[in-house]
Write a protein that holds these residues in place. Structure first.
Motif, PDB file in Angstrom:
ATOM      1  N   VAL A 175      71.750  34.757  42.894  1.00  0.00           N
ATOM      2  CA  VAL A 175      72.121  33.470  43.478  1.00  0.00           C
ATOM      3  C   VAL A 175      71.757  32.382  42.475  1.00  0.00           C
ATOM      4  O   VAL A 175      70.599  32.279  42.051  1.00  0.00           O
ATOM      5  CB  VAL A 175      71.390  33.223  44.815  1.00  0.00           C
ATOM      6  N   LEU A 176      72.748  31.602  42.071  1.00  0.00           N
ATOM      7  CA  LEU A 176      72.495  30.497  41.156  1.00  0.00           C
ATOM      8  C   LEU A 176      72.274  29.215  41.953  1.00  0.00           C
ATOM      9  O   LEU A 176      73.006  28.943  42.908  1.00  0.00           O
ATOM     10  CB  LEU A 176      73.666  30.309  40.194  1.00  0.00           C
ATOM     11  N   MET A 177      71.264  28.453  41.543  1.00  0.00           N
ATOM     12  CA  MET A 177      70.939  27.193  42.204  1.00  0.00           C
ATOM     13  C   MET A 177      70.975  26.064  41.183  1.00  0.00           C
ATOM     14  O   MET A 177      70.471  26.214  40.068  1.00  0.00           O
ATOM     15  CB  MET A 177      69.556  27.281  42.864  1.00  0.00           C
ATOM     16  N   ARG A 178      71.553  24.962  41.602  1.00  0.00           N
ATOM     17  CA  ARG A 178      71.734  23.836  40.689  1.00  0.00           C
ATOM     18  C   ARG A 178      70.379  23.312  40.198  1.00  0.00           C
ATOM     19  O   ARG A 178      69.433  23.143  40.972  1.00  0.00           O
ATOM     20  CB  ARG A 178      72.502  22.721  41.409  1.00  0.00           C
ATOM     21  N   ASP A 179      70.316  23.075  38.885  1.00  0.00           N
ATOM     22  CA  ASP A 179      69.119  22.539  38.238  1.00  0.00           C
ATOM     23  C   ASP A 179      67.910  23.471  38.352  1.00  0.00           C
ATOM     24  O   ASP A 179      66.772  23.043  38.150  1.00  0.00           O
ATOM     25  CB  ASP A 179      68.749  21.159  38.820  1.00  0.00           C
ATOM     26  N   VAL A 180      68.146  24.740  38.683  1.00  0.00           N
ATOM     27  CA  VAL A 180      67.060  25.718  38.756  1.00  0.00           C
ATOM     28  C   VAL A 180      67.331  26.878  37.799  1.00  0.00           C
ATOM     29  O   VAL A 180      66.567  27.124  36.865  1.00  0.00           O
ATOM     30  CB  VAL A 180      66.868  26.245  40.195  1.00  0.00           C
ATOM     31  N   ASN A 181      68.432  27.587  38.023  1.00  0.00           N
ATOM     32  CA  ASN A 181      68.702  28.769  37.194  1.00  0.00           C
ATOM     33  C   ASN A 181      70.173  28.920  36.817  1.00  0.00           C
ATOM     34  O   ASN A 181      70.574  29.976  36.331  1.00  0.00           O
ATOM     35  CB  ASN A 181      68.225  30.037  37.913  1.00  0.00           C
ATOM     36  N   GLN A 182      70.971  27.874  37.026  1.00  0.00           N
ATOM     37  CA  GLN A 182      72.396  28.026  36.738  1.00  0.00           C
ATOM     38  C   GLN A 182      72.652  28.270  35.249  1.00  0.00           C
ATOM     39  O   GLN A 182      73.652  28.903  34.883  1.00  0.00           O
ATOM     40  CB  GLN A 182      73.186  26.811  37.212  1.00  0.00           C
ATOM     41  N   VAL A 191      70.086  45.313  44.090  1.00  0.00           N
ATOM     42  CA  VAL A 191      68.767  44.716  43.862  1.00  0.00           C
ATOM     43  C   VAL A 191      68.935  43.230  43.562  1.00  0.00           C
ATOM     44  O   VAL A 191      69.760  42.843  42.733  1.00  0.00           O
ATOM     45  CB  VAL A 191      68.037  45.406  42.696  1.00  0.00           C
ATOM     46  N   SER A 192      68.152  42.406  44.221  1.00  0.00           N
ATOM     47  CA  SER A 192      68.222  40.960  44.012  1.00  0.00           C
ATOM     48  C   SER A 192      67.427  40.561  42.777  1.00  0.00           C
ATOM     49  O   SER A 192      66.268  40.948  42.616  1.00  0.00           O
ATOM     50  CB  SER A 192      67.664  40.218  45.238  1.00  0.00           C
ATOM     51  N   LEU A 193      68.057  39.799  41.901  1.00  0.00           N
ATOM     52  CA  LEU A 193      67.389  39.268  40.710  1.00  0.00           C
ATOM     53  C   LEU A 193      68.101  37.987  40.312  1.00  0.00           C
ATOM     54  O   LEU A 193      69.260  38.016  39.902  1.00  0.00           O
ATOM     55  CB  LEU A 193      67.428  40.280  39.559  1.00  0.00           C
ATOM     56  N   ASP A 194      67.409  36.865  40.427  1.00  0.00           N
ATOM     57  CA  ASP A 194      68.035  35.561  40.198  1.00  0.00           C
ATOM     58  C   ASP A 194      67.702  34.954  38.843  1.00  0.00           C
ATOM     59  O   ASP A 194      68.273  33.919  38.478  1.00  0.00           O
ATOM     60  CB  ASP A 194      67.603  34.574  41.290  1.00  0.00           C
ATOM     61  N   THR A 195      66.788  35.570  38.121  1.00  0.00           N
ATOM     62  CA  THR A 195      66.349  34.981  36.864  1.00  0.00           C
ATOM     63  C   THR A 195      65.762  36.055  35.959  1.00  0.00           C
ATOM     64  O   THR A 195      65.281  37.090  36.427  1.00  0.00           O
ATOM     65  CB  THR A 195      65.280  33.893  37.116  1.00  0.00           C
ATOM     66  N   LEU A 196      65.804  35.797  34.661  1.00  0.00           N
ATOM     67  CA  LEU A 196      65.156  36.666  33.690  1.00  0.00           C
ATOM     68  C   LEU A 196      63.877  36.047  33.146  1.00  0.00           C
ATOM     69  O   LEU A 196      63.244  36.608  32.248  1.00  0.00           O
ATOM     70  CB  LEU A 196      66.117  36.948  32.525  1.00  0.00           C
ATOM     71  N   ASP A 197      63.485  34.920  33.717  1.00  0.00           N
ATOM     72  CA  ASP A 197      62.291  34.209  33.283  1.00  0.00           C
ATOM     73  C   ASP A 197      61.181  34.403  34.314  1.00  0.00           C
ATOM     74  O   ASP A 197      61.355  34.079  35.492  1.00  0.00           O
ATOM     75  CB  ASP A 197      62.591  32.722  33.096  1.00  0.00           C
ATOM     76  N   ARG A 198      60.059  34.927  33.879  1.00  0.00           N
ATOM     77  CA  ARG A 198      58.966  35.236  34.816  1.00  0.00           C
ATOM     78  C   ARG A 198      58.460  33.990  35.532  1.00  0.00           C
ATOM     79  O   ARG A 198      58.173  34.022  36.737  1.00  0.00           O
ATOM     80  CB  ARG A 198      57.828  35.914  34.061  1.00  0.00           C
TER      81      ARG A 198
END
Length: 329
Positions: free
Chosen positions: A161-168, A119-126
């Motif tokens: 997937v971590l993205m710079r300055d977004v969710n790293q 399951v894809s999940l890139d963040t824990l922040d809604r």
């Protein structure tokens, strides 16, 4: 066997059921979506099962993963899974999904014989989820993960997937969440497979950076209990175990030399690599009346032409025309 000219044997089949998706993740497609394939161009459920059967019974496929787009959008999915798990020899059958709708379908899929899910999940922040996916479906994904775990589709694997300055900055919180819930986390380097062709190496959080981010909060030890083989993830014990985390460095730590995957797109094309620029058409031959043996021969010929690697670091590298949603992970 599906053997290429470098001696690699494809035993893992990734089958895209649709190019459609109900999210608009920024690293995959634009907010307005894409021009989806017409339904007439998509393989029917019977055609999918026929080609998978050829792969399993004639060509040595041992693992089948259904992907998309978003595979849960195919109403026939539980039936396709049940018919796949009834094959002999029985392949391992898994699913890669964004999790939307999984709360409702996890139990029926488990009953059909599905072994596990990614399951894809890139963040824990809604709010970050809404910004990334352009849809407010965070709670649906969390519910889908829990339902899959409760239905026994374990280990439930989470792809991030971590993205710079977004969710790293969420690397450690994501791992902590997965450890607490009993999920297995896999961080995946962002790959040049977006429809916008906006991928930049400078914006990609590399495998080395991911490990540095995690090591600030956890002690990571290479997991040597089993050989990696063709597995894409480098696995690490977290704080001595038993929890683990994986890092898939598709760009900076390619594993092409041990690749055992082959892909079937939703419109019936064989692809040897996510980054391939050529395809082999099985659908047209099948609809023209080709026998199973004739389709198997076409498939064998396609895999024999597999290239040694994806070539992202080569100056001549060209991003494939199809985005990830149309290829199938």
């Amino acid at each position: 066997m599906l053997r290429d000219s470098f001696g690699r044997v494809a035993t893992d089949l990734r089958v895209s059921l649709t190019d459609k998706c109900n999210l608009r993740c920024s690293y995959c497609m634009p907010p307005e979506g894409l021009d989806w394939l017409p339904n007439a161009q998509l393989l029917t459920a019977d055609e999918i099962v026929r080609l998978v059967t050829i792969g399993v019974e004639l060509l040595g496929i041992r693992e089948v993963r259904y992907t998309g787009g978003e595979p849960l959008l195919r109403r026939e999915l539980p039936d396709v899974v049940a018919r796949t798990t009834a094959l002999s020899p029985r392949p391992q059958v898994s699913l890669t999904t964004n999790g939307i709708g999984l709360a409702r379908l996890a139990a029926p899929l488990a009953a059909a014989g599905l072994d596990r899910v990614n399951v894809s999940l890139d963040t824990l922040d809604r709010d970050t989820f809404k910004r990334l996916a352009h849809r407010d479906r965070f709670t649906d994904v969390i519910a889908g993960l829990a339902a899959a775990h409760d239905a026994g589709l374990r280990p439930v694997k989470v792809n991030s997937v971590l993205m710079r300055d977004v969710n790293q900055h969420e690397a450690a919180p994501l791992l902590r969440f997965c450890l607490e819930q009993g999920y297995e986390l896999r961080f995946i380097e962002q790959m040049p497979l977006d429809a916008q062709h906006g991928w930049s190496r400078d914006n990609m959080v590399t495998a080395d950076e991911i490990l540095d981010l995690l090591s600030a909060s956890f002690t990571l030890t290479p997991d040597d209990t089993e050989e990696r083989g063709s597995a894409p993830a480098e696995r690490f014990l977290v704080d001595g175990g038993p929890g683990r985390v994986g890092v898939i460095g598709s760009v900076t730590r390619p594993f092409c030399g041990a690749c055992d995957r082959v892909r079937l797109t939703a419109d019936g094309q064989i692809r040897n690599c996510l980054f391939a620029t050529e395809e082999s058409d099985l659908k047209s031959a099948m609809r023209a009346g080709a026998t199973d043996d004739e389709l198997a021969e076409r498939w064998l010929a396609a895999v024999a032409r597999k290239r040694p690697g994806h070539g992202i670091d080569d100056p001549s590298f060209l991003q494939p025309a199809r985005p990830m949603s149309a290829i199938g992970g």
